[in-house]
Design a protein around this motif. Sequence first.
Motif, mmCIF file in Angstrom:
data_model
loop_
_atom_site.group_PDB
_atom_site.id
_atom_site.type_symbol
_atom_site.label_atom_id
_atom_site.label_comp_id
_atom_site.label_asym_id
_atom_site.label_seq_id
_atom_site.Cartn_x
_atom_site.Cartn_y
_atom_site.Cartn_z
ATOM 1 N N GLU A 268 -4.554 3.100 -0.257
ATOM 2 C CA GLU A 268 -5.120 2.089 0.639
ATOM 3 C C GLU A 268 -5.817 1.045 -0.225
ATOM 4 O OE1 GLU A 268 -7.734 2.112 4.690
ATOM 5 O OE2 GLU A 268 -8.526 3.269 3.001
ATOM 6 N N GLU B 5 0.824 -1.208 0.000
ATOM 7 C CA GLU B 5 0.000 0.000 0.000
ATOM 8 C C GLU B 5 0.861 1.261 0.000
ATOM 9 O OE1 GLU B 5 -4.111 -1.197 2.241
ATOM 10 O OE2 GLU B 5 -2.321 -1.045 3.501
ATOM 11 N N GLU B 6 1.916 1.231 0.772
ATOM 12 C CA GLU B 6 2.815 2.390 0.825
ATOM 13 C C GLU B 6 3.502 2.605 -0.514
ATOM 14 O OE1 GLU B 6 6.860 3.782 3.124
ATOM 15 O OE2 GLU B 6 5.488 2.436 4.164
ATOM 16 N N GLU B 7 3.961 1.539 -1.133
ATOM 17 C CA GLU B 7 4.622 1.630 -2.432
ATOM 18 C C GLU B 7 3.690 2.215 -3.490
ATOM 19 O OE1 GLU B 7 7.868 1.443 -4.846
ATOM 20 O OE2 GLU B 7 7.880 0.787 -2.760
ATOM 21 N N GLY C 156 1.020 4.014 -2.760
ATOM 22 C CA GLY C 156 0.460 5.283 -2.312
ATOM 23 C C GLY C 156 -1.049 5.253 -2.235
#
Length: 146
Positions: free
Chosen positions: A73, A67-69, A71
């Motif tokens: 949710e 999710e962070e990669e 950007g």
Amino acid sequence: MIIKKAILCCRMSGHGMKRPGGRECFMIRFIQLVYFVETVDRGSFSAAARSLYVSQSALSQSVAGLEEELGAELIRRNKSGVRMTYIGHRVYEEARKLIDGYRGFESDVRALLAERGSVSGRVQAHTSELAITRGSSFSTSPRRTV
């Protein structure tokens, strides 16, 4: 957002990854997609962790890293399990195709080995990381070369 198999599509540019021409791309690991899909299929992190034989913490960190990669949710966590977001549905569909394509490849190799009876020599399989590029076209047809 589209998932695309990347073979040397990205080069290092500053702190992030950029495609030739300067478009941003993301590098994710195949296992992150497997963990994400299994979490959605099982409906919870705990059930997915049990089926994958990994700790719930490792699974949760992997999905959070995905999710962070990206950007974005992908799933909403709640007491009763997980629910996909709109973007999560799109990523899930494409990730499922990639996973199924890999399983088909694996099956083809096993069938070839069974046909030959015994194999001498060495078999090597190479895979690249996956790139997710905003706004690019995409084809999901898996390439199989044996």
